[in-house]
Design an enzyme around this catalytic site. Sequence first.
Site, PDB file in Angstrom:
ATOM      1  N   SER A 109       0.727  -1.168  -0.045  1.00  0.00           N
ATOM      2  CA  SER A 109      -0.008  -0.071  -0.063  1.00  0.00           C
ATOM      3  C   SER A 109       0.860   1.198  -0.081  1.00  0.00           C
ATOM      4  O   SER A 109       1.748   1.388   0.889  1.00  0.00           O
ATOM      5  CB  SER A 109      -0.850   0.098   1.248  1.00  0.00           C
ATOM      6  OG  SER A 109      -1.420   1.399   1.423  1.00  0.00           O
ATOM      7  N   HIS A 150      -1.031  -1.113  -4.668  1.00  0.00           N
ATOM      8  CA  HIS A 150      -2.119  -0.665  -3.975  1.00  0.00           C
ATOM      9  C   HIS A 150      -1.964   0.576  -3.863  1.00  0.00           C
ATOM     10  O   HIS A 150      -1.549   1.364  -2.949  1.00  0.00           O
ATOM     11  CB  HIS A 150      -2.385  -1.666  -2.849  1.00  0.00           C
ATOM     12  CG  HIS A 150      -3.791  -1.418  -2.102  1.00  0.00           C
ATOM     13  ND1 HIS A 150      -4.662  -2.040  -2.411  1.00  0.00           N
ATOM     14  CD2 HIS A 150      -4.196  -0.392  -1.009  1.00  0.00           C
ATOM     15  CE1 HIS A 150      -6.022  -1.774  -1.637  1.00  0.00           C
ATOM     16  NE2 HIS A 150      -5.562  -0.826  -0.813  1.00  0.00           N
ATOM     17  N   ASP A 209      -4.290   3.951  -2.412  1.00  0.00           N
ATOM     18  CA  ASP A 209      -5.428   4.272  -1.521  1.00  0.00           C
ATOM     19  C   ASP A 209      -5.753   5.563  -1.903  1.00  0.00           C
ATOM     20  O   ASP A 209      -5.202   6.671  -1.645  1.00  0.00           O
ATOM     21  CB  ASP A 209      -5.164   4.219  -0.044  1.00  0.00           C
ATOM     22  CG  ASP A 209      -5.098   2.593   0.416  1.00  0.00           C
ATOM     23  OD1 ASP A 209      -5.921   1.711   0.247  1.00  0.00           O
ATOM     24  OD2 ASP A 209      -4.069   2.337   0.996  1.00  0.00           O
ATOM     25  N   MET A 253      -8.544   8.667  -0.933  1.00  0.00           N
ATOM     26  CA  MET A 253      -9.249   9.037   0.424  1.00  0.00           C
ATOM     27  C   MET A 253      -9.795  10.557   0.064  1.00  0.00           C
ATOM     28  O   MET A 253      -9.037  11.200  -0.312  1.00  0.00           O
ATOM     29  CB  MET A 253      -8.597   8.826   1.587  1.00  0.00           C
ATOM     30  CG  MET A 253      -8.068   7.617   1.768  1.00  0.00           C
ATOM     31  SD  MET A 253      -7.179   7.448   3.524  1.00  0.00           S
ATOM     32  CE  MET A 253      -6.632   5.896   3.501  1.00  0.00           C
ATOM     33  N   HIS A 266      -7.645   1.475  -4.876  1.00  0.00           N
ATOM     34  CA  HIS A 266      -8.923   1.666  -3.678  1.00  0.00           C
ATOM     35  C   HIS A 266      -9.652   2.852  -3.551  1.00  0.00           C
ATOM     36  O   HIS A 266      -8.878   3.486  -2.872  1.00  0.00           O
ATOM     37  CB  HIS A 266      -8.205   0.752  -2.346  1.00  0.00           C
ATOM     38  CG  HIS A 266      -8.918   0.652  -1.208  1.00  0.00           C
ATOM     39  ND1 HIS A 266      -8.403   0.366  -0.059  1.00  0.00           N
ATOM     40  CD2 HIS A 266     -10.582   0.989  -1.228  1.00  0.00           C
ATOM     41  CE1 HIS A 266      -9.631   0.380   0.889  1.00  0.00           C
ATOM     42  NE2 HIS A 266     -10.812   0.654   0.138  1.00  0.00           N
ATOM     43  N   MET A 308     -11.709   5.115  -1.496  1.00  0.00           N
ATOM     44  CA  MET A 308     -12.451   5.392  -0.377  1.00  0.00           C
ATOM     45  C   MET A 308     -12.856   6.833  -0.435  1.00  0.00           C
ATOM     46  O   MET A 308     -12.879   8.014   0.336  1.00  0.00           O
ATOM     47  CB  MET A 308     -11.692   5.518   0.709  1.00  0.00           C
ATOM     48  CG  MET A 308     -11.199   4.038   1.301  1.00  0.00           C
ATOM     49  SD  MET A 308      -9.596   3.781   2.205  1.00  0.00           S
ATOM     50  CE  MET A 308      -8.335   3.809   0.828  1.00  0.00           C
ATOM     51  N   MET A 315     -12.350  -5.484   4.177  1.00  0.00           N
ATOM     52  CA  MET A 315     -11.302  -4.530   5.074  1.00  0.00           C
ATOM     53  C   MET A 315     -11.060  -5.262   6.484  1.00  0.00           C
ATOM     54  O   MET A 315     -11.975  -5.882   6.974  1.00  0.00           O
ATOM     55  CB  MET A 315     -12.051  -3.268   5.457  1.00  0.00           C
ATOM     56  CG  MET A 315     -12.010  -2.399   4.103  1.00  0.00           C
ATOM     57  SD  MET A 315     -10.513  -1.741   3.200  1.00  0.00           S
ATOM     58  CE  MET A 315      -9.321  -1.155   4.654  1.00  0.00           C
ATOM     59  N   ASP A 350      -7.284  -6.058   3.307  1.00  0.00           N
ATOM     60  CA  ASP A 350      -6.532  -4.922   3.410  1.00  0.00           C
ATOM     61  C   ASP A 350      -6.510  -4.564   4.758  1.00  0.00           C
ATOM     62  O   ASP A 350      -7.657  -4.004   5.456  1.00  0.00           O
ATOM     63  CB  ASP A 350      -7.176  -3.853   2.545  1.00  0.00           C
ATOM     64  CG  ASP A 350      -6.377  -2.453   2.449  1.00  0.00           C
ATOM     65  OD1 ASP A 350      -5.626  -2.255   3.231  1.00  0.00           O
ATOM     66  OD2 ASP A 350      -7.145  -1.684   1.659  1.00  0.00           O
TER      67      ASP A 350
END
Length: 216
Positions: free
Chosen positions: A6, A31, A33, A35, A64, A66, A135, A173
């Site tokens: 990540s 990966h 992330d 957000m 991913h 979010m 998650m 994750d």
Amino acid sequence: MKIAPSLLSCDFSKMGSEIERMDKAGADWMHLDVMDGHFVPNITFGAPVYKTVRRYSDKPFDVHLMITDPLRYIDDFADAGADIITFHVESDSPVEETIQKIKSRGIKAGLVIKPNTPASAVFPYLEQLDLVLVMTVEPGFGGQSFMADMLPKVTAVKEECRRLGIELPVEIDGGVSEDTIAQAAAVGVDICVAGTAVFKAEDPKKAIAKLKSLCD
Ligand code: DX5
Ligand code: ZN
């Protein structure tokens, strides 16, 4: 077991070379992330940043999201070079439409569930999906403790897939480490995201190899 470092735990001032470092260390996927400070209480980066670092590795980029309204941003992440886009079933976007949008761009579609969401929330979509992400921490931050009580959801998804006669990779994750990865392997997890365990290791190559060896 595939390992997806990540990038949330990388040194953001040199993200490109951090991706190269993970590529050389044996990462299977990268990966990323995303957000938005609304769906989760933290903000990272968006598609323009990821577009600039895409060229640092040929490995699949696992994005991913979010964010509250993933459907609105699928084109941006597709243009940035995503190979897999995973969004939350708890988001505000219509799930089927978002899956179809991702697939229309030739990208693999994943659906992710937060700790308080039951596995059954993804059941209606399994046949349209390429990946389910469970998650194992509350999304928002790296470095949290592994929630082993989420693993029965992996089993539930696998069982439902078997009932439907399909095979779907399941990713977890959050909180994956040398102390926790064997539990994930035991329930048949296919891909583990690992932030702290890989980036904070002295030798990420050894760390990834060790994580994989603990799954044998
Ligand atoms: C959390 C992120 C994870 C996180 C994992 O919201 O989705 O990808 O960076 O970090 P570790 O492995 O440190 O728990
Ligand atoms: Zn993540």
